[in-house]
Enzyme design. Sequence first.
Site, PDB file in Angstrom:
ATOM      1  N   HIS A 171       0.815  -1.216   0.000  1.00 53.35           N
ATOM      2  CA  HIS A 171       0.000   0.000   0.000  1.00 53.35           C
ATOM      3  C   HIS A 171       0.848   1.265   0.000  1.00 53.35           C
ATOM      4  O   HIS A 171       0.397   2.319   0.437  1.00 53.35           O
ATOM      5  CB  HIS A 171      -0.963  -0.001   1.188  1.00 53.35           C
ATOM      6  CG  HIS A 171      -0.305  -0.272   2.511  1.00 53.35           C
ATOM      7  ND1 HIS A 171      -0.003  -1.542   2.942  1.00 53.35           N
ATOM      8  CD2 HIS A 171       0.106   0.569   3.487  1.00 53.35           C
ATOM      9  CE1 HIS A 171       0.562  -1.484   4.137  1.00 53.35           C
ATOM     10  NE2 HIS A 171       0.650  -0.209   4.487  1.00 53.35           N
ATOM     11  N   ASP A 192      -0.150  -8.776   5.323  1.00 55.01           N
ATOM     12  CA  ASP A 192      -0.043 -10.184   4.953  1.00 55.01           C
ATOM     13  C   ASP A 192      -1.364 -10.929   5.013  1.00 55.01           C
ATOM     14  O   ASP A 192      -1.379 -12.148   5.165  1.00 55.01           O
ATOM     15  CB  ASP A 192       0.972 -10.871   5.874  1.00 55.01           C
ATOM     16  CG  ASP A 192       0.642 -10.662   7.349  1.00 55.01           C
ATOM     17  OD1 ASP A 192      -0.358  -9.973   7.639  1.00 55.01           O
ATOM     18  OD2 ASP A 192       1.370 -11.178   8.209  1.00 55.01           O
ATOM     19  N   ILE A 234       0.692  -9.699  10.894  1.00 55.16           N
ATOM     20  CA  ILE A 234       0.826  -8.261  11.108  1.00 55.16           C
ATOM     21  C   ILE A 234      -0.556  -7.613  11.109  1.00 55.16           C
ATOM     22  O   ILE A 234      -1.319  -7.756  10.157  1.00 55.16           O
ATOM     23  CB  ILE A 234       1.715  -7.630  10.019  1.00 55.16           C
ATOM     24  CG1 ILE A 234       3.092  -8.297  10.024  1.00 55.16           C
ATOM     25  CG2 ILE A 234       1.844  -6.133  10.256  1.00 55.16           C
ATOM     26  CD1 ILE A 234       3.827  -8.207  11.334  1.00 55.16           C
ATOM     27  N   HIS A 292       0.558  -0.940  11.536  1.00 56.58           N
ATOM     28  CA  HIS A 292       1.824  -0.275  11.818  1.00 56.58           C
ATOM     29  C   HIS A 292       1.632   1.230  11.747  1.00 56.58           C
ATOM     30  O   HIS A 292       0.625   1.720  11.221  1.00 56.58           O
ATOM     31  CB  HIS A 292       2.944  -0.740  10.871  1.00 56.58           C
ATOM     32  CG  HIS A 292       2.604  -0.601   9.417  1.00 56.58           C
ATOM     33  ND1 HIS A 292       2.558  -1.668   8.556  1.00 56.58           N
ATOM     34  CD2 HIS A 292       2.270   0.480   8.658  1.00 56.58           C
ATOM     35  CE1 HIS A 292       2.232  -1.258   7.340  1.00 56.58           C
ATOM     36  NE2 HIS A 292       2.056   0.053   7.375  1.00 56.58           N
ATOM     37  N   HIS A 308      -1.593   2.742   9.688  1.00 57.40           N
ATOM     38  CA  HIS A 308      -2.227   1.827   8.738  1.00 57.40           C
ATOM     39  C   HIS A 308      -2.669   0.553   9.453  1.00 57.40           C
ATOM     40  O   HIS A 308      -1.893  -0.045  10.195  1.00 57.40           O
ATOM     41  CB  HIS A 308      -1.253   1.459   7.612  1.00 57.40           C
ATOM     42  CG  HIS A 308      -0.773   2.640   6.838  1.00 57.40           C
ATOM     43  ND1 HIS A 308       0.426   2.654   6.149  1.00 57.40           N
ATOM     44  CD2 HIS A 308      -1.322   3.868   6.650  1.00 57.40           C
ATOM     45  CE1 HIS A 308       0.579   3.830   5.560  1.00 57.40           C
ATOM     46  NE2 HIS A 308      -0.465   4.583   5.856  1.00 57.40           N
ATOM     47  N   GLU A 368      -0.989   1.618  18.320  1.00 54.90           N
ATOM     48  CA  GLU A 368      -0.389   2.331  17.186  1.00 54.90           C
ATOM     49  C   GLU A 368      -0.280   3.826  17.459  1.00 54.90           C
ATOM     50  O   GLU A 368       0.676   4.477  17.028  1.00 54.90           O
ATOM     51  CB  GLU A 368      -1.194   2.072  15.913  1.00 54.90           C
ATOM     52  CG  GLU A 368      -1.258   0.609  15.489  1.00 54.90           C
ATOM     53  CD  GLU A 368       0.107  -0.037  15.336  1.00 54.90           C
ATOM     54  OE1 GLU A 368       1.060   0.658  14.933  1.00 54.90           O
ATOM     55  OE2 GLU A 368       0.220  -1.236  15.642  1.00 54.90           O
ATOM     56  N   HIS A 416       8.442  -0.100  21.004  1.00 54.13           N
ATOM     57  CA  HIS A 416       7.972  -1.277  21.724  1.00 54.13           C
ATOM     58  C   HIS A 416       8.717  -1.428  23.047  1.00 54.13           C
ATOM     59  O   HIS A 416       9.844  -0.972  23.195  1.00 54.13           O
ATOM     60  CB  HIS A 416       8.165  -2.538  20.879  1.00 54.13           C
ATOM     61  CG  HIS A 416       7.204  -2.631  19.742  1.00 54.13           C
ATOM     62  ND1 HIS A 416       7.522  -3.212  18.527  1.00 54.13           N
ATOM     63  CD2 HIS A 416       5.920  -2.202  19.620  1.00 54.13           C
ATOM     64  CE1 HIS A 416       6.475  -3.148  17.720  1.00 54.13           C
ATOM     65  NE2 HIS A 416       5.497  -2.533  18.359  1.00 54.13           N
TER      66      HIS A 416
END
EC number: 3.4.24.-
Length: 492
Positions: free
Chosen positions: A168, A175, A180, A183, A196, A220, A229
């Site tokens: 994208h 995937d 996933i 992000h 996204h 996010e 993280h």
Amino acid sequence: MARAACLLRAISRVLLLPLPLLLLLLLLLPSPLMARARPPESHRHHPVKKGPRLLHAALPNTLTSVPASHWVPSPAGSSRPLRCGVPDLPDVLNARNRQKRFVLSGGRWEKTDLTYRILRFPWQLVREQVRQTVAEALQVWSEVTPLTFTEVHEGRADIMIDFARYWHGDNLPFDGPGGILAHAFFPKTHREGDVHFDYDETWTIGDNQGTDLLQVAAHEFGHVLGLQHTTAAKALMSPFYTFRYPLSLSPDDRRGIQHLYGRPQMAPTSPAPTLSSQAGTDTNEIALLEPETPPDVCETSFDAVSTIRGELFFFKAGFVWRLRSGRLQPGYPALASRHWQGLPSPVDAAFEDAQGQIWFFQGAQYWVYDGEKPVLGPAPLSKLGLQGSPVHAALVWGPEKNKIYFFRGGDYWRFHPRTQRVDNPVPRRSTDWRGVPSEIDAAFQDAEGYAYFLRGHLYWKFDPVKVKVLEGFPRPVGPDFFDCAEPANTFR
């Protein structure tokens, strides 16, 4: 080389072929090794097969400590953990970070008033549900910082939210289902503020039958604000998804975001406004003065109490106290109008129905909100089949939230959300609720099904199985809910 030349000459004699012709045939025939290494045409050009390998290659040393509950079967039969697609920093586990678990991205916003825009929506959810959930996810961070977030519907916003599939445009392809989930991009990067979500996930709100949008969005947004993280246990900023309800920040999350932006700013206090001696002589408008100082929670009674989105809200004199997992949340008490604009003060009763709509009562009227958006009101109580004086308390009882009771004086009614009416305008006597006082101020149900009835500074806990008040009650509200000092003389 000499051995290879001898081998070729030997093969040439066996096949009765001249050596130059044998070399030409070897060059023209496809190499078995190359044929084995080359993927099928459909796989070589499939956008999904290439992308995740590149992305997971950038996630160093994170999969060895993933609990089994995080893994889901993939279409190929292997397992993939449900996780955020933002790559982990290699030094997250180094000794320098063991004491300060939260990890910063190196950037932060230089302003505290941020805008956001939702470009596309998931197919499973109503748009208003998504908007409300995004607002709640941002509120998780605004409650503990000076940050504010405002939705815009056109143009470029600080935070751009999108639901996309596979490749994208940012070299971080999705995937498909599982693996996933989403992000985001940190402040002061080439795509700062972009968030996204994988369109192909089964997005849900408030349950574990799919992927909870509230939890993933809040995670996010932590990245968008500058957090990396963390390895801290039960932190929202852990890279791996685990359904937890209700959503809350861990101490590590809170320390990290406050390291970047500080604590929430308290509104400056000012002297109470004075009314002119001529006020009201030339107008029929009533000036409503909002209280500036909340009552002492250890010394006050409450106007209403309700469980909303799995959290406890205590209402008094225009203020609200918000308890999550038994703990008062930062930034509270706050004006109730901060959540529900146009809400009158004070409220007499409140409850959340099975559809997530929140009902408020004051005097002979009621109001209904969808989250924080007003959808009805003021409307007369007569519309619900009630006549006379106000509702003093409302109780939602039962796991399906299908039993709603209104209390007034020594009477009570059962209300049916489907018909929007009480089952009988003639009330029943509250003596049916054994051990509960006839006059109550508020009522609510906890996650285990127990009902609580408040009057003054005391509360009674009601057993749904034995249908009576438990032994040892009443108890004082302040010490049990707000860590106030135990009173010297407690009525038992």
